[in-house]
Motif scaffolding. Structure first.
Motif, mmCIF file in Angstrom:
data_model
loop_
_atom_site.group_PDB
_atom_site.id
_atom_site.type_symbol
_atom_site.label_atom_id
_atom_site.label_comp_id
_atom_site.label_asym_id
_atom_site.label_seq_id
_atom_site.Cartn_x
_atom_site.Cartn_y
_atom_site.Cartn_z
ATOM 1 N N ASP A 168 0.878 -1.199 -0.074
ATOM 2 C CA ASP A 168 -0.036 0.062 0.071
ATOM 3 C C ASP A 168 0.856 1.196 -0.010
ATOM 4 O O ASP A 168 0.534 2.402 -0.847
ATOM 5 N N LYS A 172 0.685 4.069 -3.014
ATOM 6 C CA LYS A 172 0.326 5.279 -2.850
ATOM 7 C C LYS A 172 1.528 6.165 -2.894
ATOM 8 O O LYS A 172 1.302 7.457 -3.756
ATOM 9 N N PHE A 207 -7.544 -0.073 -1.769
ATOM 10 C CA PHE A 207 -7.712 1.354 -1.674
ATOM 11 C C PHE A 207 -6.538 2.225 -2.175
ATOM 12 O O PHE A 207 -6.424 3.381 -2.223
ATOM 13 N N SER A 208 -5.405 1.602 -1.965
ATOM 14 C CA SER A 208 -4.047 2.443 -2.027
ATOM 15 C C SER A 208 -3.857 2.736 -3.810
ATOM 16 O O SER A 208 -2.865 3.409 -4.281
ATOM 17 N N PRO A 212 -6.485 9.890 -4.825
ATOM 18 C CA PRO A 212 -7.117 10.458 -3.578
ATOM 19 C C PRO A 212 -7.919 11.696 -3.868
ATOM 20 O O PRO A 212 -7.789 12.333 -4.834
ATOM 21 N N GLN A 216 -11.699 14.690 0.982
ATOM 22 C CA GLN A 216 -12.039 13.614 1.940
ATOM 23 C C GLN A 216 -10.821 13.446 2.912
ATOM 24 O O GLN A 216 -9.447 13.255 2.581
ATOM 25 N N VAL A 219 -9.933 8.154 4.814
ATOM 26 C CA VAL A 219 -9.621 7.205 3.675
ATOM 27 C C VAL A 219 -10.719 6.484 3.629
ATOM 28 O O VAL A 219 -11.238 5.763 4.331
ATOM 29 N N ASN A 220 -11.208 6.244 2.374
ATOM 30 C CA ASN A 220 -12.206 5.210 1.998
ATOM 31 C C ASN A 220 -11.484 4.323 1.460
ATOM 32 O O ASN A 220 -10.966 3.938 0.392
ATOM 33 N N THR A 221 -11.713 3.064 2.336
ATOM 34 C CA THR A 221 -10.998 1.886 1.902
ATOM 35 C C THR A 221 -11.569 0.910 1.145
ATOM 36 O O THR A 221 -11.125 -0.022 0.672
ATOM 37 N N CYS A 223 -12.792 2.323 -1.989
ATOM 38 C CA CYS A 223 -13.007 2.941 -3.107
ATOM 39 C C CYS A 223 -12.733 2.142 -4.233
ATOM 40 O O CYS A 223 -12.894 2.463 -5.388
#
Length: 293
Positions: A168, A172, A207-208, A212, A216, A219-221, A223
């Motif tokens: 992750d 990111k 989610f990584s 982004p 927000q 963090v929306n895991t 997404c």
């Protein structure tokens, strides 16, 4: 004239004595000595290695205890990817051993420990140099090995929390997804698009991989859920579509001076340690040689 008579004694500058006693008198007060400056400088140099090794070992053992590995060592072999904690422990063991050998060798003036420290640092230095040269000369081979490494860790993404965090962080930081693209996540049983999968993450990405949203704060895991069920032309609206191998290949030329600077700094520190150890070894050997007379 007898041999024991005073006339047999050699005189020089008003001081008389036989040759044997004058020879012993000369070597007893040899100027060879161990430099305290080099001795304690090498000790200070190695105390940093030793303390850093203790920290790495402590962090690694704590991480293993949190995952229950210390109570069941077979958990290490169940992970098909690489456990980052193993790397931390390996670095810790090497730094702890070198630091201990250097500290004790300097304080006790032990030539064996100092030679072990010096020889190991030299070996590490040339291994680093060889890896750098080979990586430059055989870039395609390195790229293939990194792809295999990344794909192996994608398969084990959900098997280990430390491995998951490592991937992750890599995705990111480099704004990438998968080895060559988001479709590489089909290698993972949870993200695979196969009809036999019942995972909620089916046909998604971690989610990584998500682009982004500055608005927000949390963090929306989720997404990445169902992203790959959409048309490929729409993927770049919500996730990164560039592979991490391409991202790293693009990152290196942009930061070549930083990489070179770090490599030179590490090399100079190693050379400095080798110089201190060699100098101290020479001083100790000179003192020991003087005591033989």
């Amino acid at each position: 004239m007898s041999l024991g008579s005073p006339a047999h004694l050699l005189c020089s500058g008003g001081v008389c004595g036989d040759p044997a006693s004058r020879k012993m008198h000369y070597y007893r007060y040899s100027n060879a000595e161990v430099s305290c400056w080099y001795k304690y400088l090498l000790f200070s140099y190695n105390i940093v290695f030793w303390l850093a090794g203790v920290v790495f070992l402590g962090v690694g053992l704590w991480a293993w205890s949190e995952k229950g590995v210390l109570s069941d060592l077979t958990k290490v072999t169940r992970l098909h990817g690489i456990d980052p904690v193993v790397l931390v422990l390996m670095v810790g063991v090497v730094m702890f051993t070198l630091g201990f050998a250097g500290c004790v060798g300097a304080l006790r003036e032990n030539i064996c420990l100092l030679k072990f420290f010096c020889g190991t640092i030299v070996l590490i230095f040339f291994l680093e140099l060889a890896v750098a040269v080979l990586a430059f000369l055989f870039q395609d081979w390195v790229r293939d090995r990194f792809r295999e490494f990344f794909e192996s860790n994608i398969r084990s993404y959900r098997d280990d929390i430390d491995l998951q965090n490592l991937i992750d962080s890599l995705q990111k930081a480099n704004q990438c997804c998968g080895a060559y693209g988001p479709e590489d996540w089909d290698l993972n049983v949870y993200f695979n698009c196969s009809g036999a999968s019942y995972s909620r993450e089916k046909c998604g990405v971690p989610f990584s991989c998500c682009v982004p949203d500055p608005a927000q704060k949390v963090v929306n895991t989720q997404c990445g859920y169902d992203v790959r069920t959409q048309l490929k032309s729409k993927w770049d609206e919500s996730i990164f579509t560039k592979g991490c191998i391409q991202a790293l290949e693009g990152w290196l030329p942009r930061n070549i001076y930083i990489v070179a600077g770090v490599f030179i700094a590490i090399s100079l520190l190693q050379i400095f340690g080798i110089f201190l150890a060699k100098t101290l070894i020479s001083d100790i050997e000179a003192v020991k040689a003087g005591h033989h007379f």
